[in-house]
Design a protein around this motif. Sequence first.
Motif, PDB file in Angstrom:
ATOM      1  N   VAL A  33     -22.686  26.868 -20.943  1.00 38.20           N
ATOM      2  CA  VAL A  33     -23.492  25.969 -20.111  1.00 38.20           C
ATOM      3  C   VAL A  33     -23.825  24.697 -20.879  1.00 38.20           C
ATOM      4  CG1 VAL A  33     -25.716  25.673 -18.960  1.00 38.20           C
ATOM      5  CG2 VAL A  33     -24.432  27.793 -18.668  1.00 38.20           C
ATOM      6  N   ALA A  34     -24.199  24.856 -22.157  1.00 31.15           N
ATOM      7  CA  ALA A  34     -24.525  23.691 -22.980  1.00 31.15           C
ATOM      8  C   ALA A  34     -23.314  22.777 -23.139  1.00 31.15           C
ATOM      9  CB  ALA A  34     -25.034  24.143 -24.346  1.00 31.15           C
ATOM     10  N   ALA A  35     -22.128  23.367 -23.321  1.00 31.85           N
ATOM     11  CA  ALA A  35     -20.910  22.568 -23.472  1.00 31.85           C
ATOM     12  C   ALA A  35     -20.596  21.812 -22.194  1.00 31.85           C
ATOM     13  CB  ALA A  35     -19.737  23.476 -23.848  1.00 31.85           C
ATOM     14  N   VAL A  36     -20.780  22.478 -21.042  1.00 35.04           N
ATOM     15  CA  VAL A  36     -20.521  21.819 -19.756  1.00 35.04           C
ATOM     16  C   VAL A  36     -21.495  20.667 -19.547  1.00 35.04           C
ATOM     17  CG1 VAL A  36     -20.598  22.113 -17.256  1.00 35.04           C
ATOM     18  CG2 VAL A  36     -19.492  23.840 -18.678  1.00 35.04           C
ATOM     19  N   LEU A  37     -22.767  20.883 -19.875  1.00 29.26           N
ATOM     20  CA  LEU A  37     -23.768  19.821 -19.736  1.00 29.26           C
ATOM     21  C   LEU A  37     -23.444  18.635 -20.639  1.00 29.26           C
ATOM     22  CD1 LEU A  37     -27.096  21.860 -19.508  1.00 29.26           C
ATOM     23  CD2 LEU A  37     -25.896  20.663 -17.666  1.00 29.26           C
ATOM     24  N   VAL A  95     -20.457  17.718 -21.678  1.00 25.24           N
ATOM     25  CA  VAL A  95     -19.302  17.013 -21.106  1.00 25.24           C
ATOM     26  C   VAL A  95     -19.732  16.157 -19.926  1.00 25.24           C
ATOM     27  CG1 VAL A  95     -17.113  17.328 -19.890  1.00 25.24           C
ATOM     28  CG2 VAL A  95     -17.637  18.718 -21.911  1.00 25.24           C
ATOM     29  N   ILE A  96     -20.641  16.706 -19.086  1.00 27.60           N
ATOM     30  CA  ILE A  96     -21.109  15.953 -17.919  1.00 27.60           C
ATOM     31  C   ILE A  96     -21.853  14.703 -18.358  1.00 27.60           C
ATOM     32  CG2 ILE A  96     -22.716  16.006 -15.978  1.00 27.60           C
ATOM     33  CD1 ILE A  96     -21.983  18.934 -15.575  1.00 27.60           C
ATOM     34  N   VAL A  97     -22.776  14.858 -19.321  1.00 32.27           N
ATOM     35  CA  VAL A  97     -23.543  13.710 -19.803  1.00 32.27           C
ATOM     36  C   VAL A  97     -22.629  12.672 -20.435  1.00 32.27           C
ATOM     37  CG1 VAL A  97     -25.288  12.971 -21.471  1.00 32.27           C
ATOM     38  CG2 VAL A  97     -25.676  15.014 -20.096  1.00 32.27           C
ATOM     39  N   ARG A  98     -21.630  13.148 -21.193  1.00 33.72           N
ATOM     40  CA  ARG A  98     -20.707  12.219 -21.852  1.00 33.72           C
ATOM     41  C   ARG A  98     -19.824  11.500 -20.837  1.00 33.72           C
ATOM     42  NH1 ARG A  98     -17.817  11.836 -26.773  1.00 33.72           N
ATOM     43  NH2 ARG A  98     -16.906   9.734 -26.709  1.00 33.72           N
ATOM     44  N   CYS A  99     -19.265  12.249 -19.886  1.00 34.36           N
ATOM     45  CA  CYS A  99     -18.356  11.639 -18.912  1.00 34.36           C
ATOM     46  C   CYS A  99     -19.083  10.713 -17.951  1.00 34.36           C
ATOM     47  CB  CYS A  99     -17.613  12.726 -18.132  1.00 34.36           C
ATOM     48  SG  CYS A  99     -16.436  13.681 -19.113  1.00 34.36           S
ATOM     49  N   LEU A 100     -20.316  11.052 -17.602  1.00 41.11           N
ATOM     50  CA  LEU A 100     -21.073  10.219 -16.671  1.00 41.11           C
ATOM     51  C   LEU A 100     -21.802   9.078 -17.370  1.00 41.11           C
ATOM     52  CD1 LEU A 100     -22.634  12.900 -14.279  1.00 41.11           C
ATOM     53  CD2 LEU A 100     -20.545  11.583 -13.997  1.00 41.11           C
ATOM     54  N   ASN A 101     -21.730   9.036 -18.710  1.00 41.69           N
ATOM     55  CA  ASN A 101     -22.399   7.971 -19.477  1.00 41.69           C
ATOM     56  C   ASN A 101     -23.889   7.887 -19.158  1.00 41.69           C
ATOM     57  OD1 ASN A 101     -20.044   7.091 -20.801  1.00 41.69           O
ATOM     58  ND2 ASN A 101     -19.469   5.835 -19.048  1.00 41.69           N
ATOM     59  N   LEU A 102     -24.510   9.048 -18.979  1.00 42.55           N
ATOM     60  CA  LEU A 102     -25.915   9.060 -18.586  1.00 42.55           C
ATOM     61  C   LEU A 102     -26.828   8.514 -19.672  1.00 42.55           C
ATOM     62  CD1 LEU A 102     -26.125  12.513 -16.746  1.00 42.55           C
ATOM     63  CD2 LEU A 102     -25.804  10.230 -15.781  1.00 42.55           C
ATOM     64  N   LYS A 103     -26.368   8.500 -20.913  1.00 37.32           N
ATOM     65  CA  LYS A 103     -27.195   7.993 -22.013  1.00 37.32           C
ATOM     66  C   LYS A 103     -27.052   6.485 -22.190  1.00 37.32           C
ATOM     67  CE  LYS A 103     -29.110  10.237 -24.686  1.00 37.32           C
ATOM     68  NZ  LYS A 103     -30.525  10.618 -24.779  1.00 37.32           N
ATOM     69  N   SER A 104     -26.138   5.864 -21.458  1.00 36.62           N
ATOM     70  CA  SER A 104     -25.927   4.427 -21.604  1.00 36.62           C
ATOM     71  C   SER A 104     -27.101   3.668 -20.994  1.00 36.62           C
ATOM     72  CB  SER A 104     -24.626   3.999 -20.916  1.00 36.62           C
ATOM     73  OG  SER A 104     -23.531   4.666 -21.489  1.00 36.62           O
TER      74      SER A 104
END
Length: 272
Positions: free
Chosen positions: A22-26, A28-37
Amino acid sequence: MSAMLETPELPAVFDGVKLAAVAAVLYVIVRCLNLKSPTAPPELIYQDSALARFLLKSCPLLTKEYIPPLIWGKSGHIQTALYGKMGRVRSPHPYGLRKYITMPDGATATFDLFEPRSEHCIGEDVTMVICPGIANHSEKQYIRTFVDYAQKNGYRCAVLNHLGALPNIELTSPRMFTYGCTWEFGAMVNYIKKTYPQTQLVVVGFSLGGNIVCKYLGESQANQERVLCCVSVCQGYSALRAQETFMQWDQCRRFYNFLMADNMKKIILSHR
């Protein structure tokens, strides 16, 4: 024996594996969606002049912070996929006339001409001469959407069909479009100037088209006659540096390289 059966170790290990998954999927989601940008206003690079000050005053959106849609708005991948899917359903279908020009080497250049559907806001005759992106033409969804909006605001539009890009137009000379050839675009502009001697021009280029229109305007002072302005959208300024980027796997960039190369191969093979 009964105590060992009551407290097995496997479920705890299994729960740990699920938690890690679950942590790995989260991640990947945060990285792919650039949510930290972080969000920020556009970076503007311009020379201080009366025209630049007028544009900044007339277009306050240029200095405002860009707030993308929640969740998916920061991901270029999802934006591209959503528009590629939704644009096929909601894309308008403006009506235009296809024009044919025989080039000196025998090539047949084509462009589509769309008349305005309303009066221009300043009451003048203005034509947008549009150069699409790589391997594109007037039938692409983003071009149809742009033309429809321009027509509604009183602009005539002339859209170049890159040589060889239209599947139903055969090549009549042993060449197709290239990254630096401005011959077909120049022929279209000359046609517009002769046919509508009263019109003023707004030059628009998308991606590769941005390179072509800027090169065309810089080739000769005469090419700038009756041109009000030039708008280059998403132009790539260095093909060598862009190619280095496309060869990277980070952010799945190399995947787009495969897609673009496959599209070019299809066009070339269709004319073999």
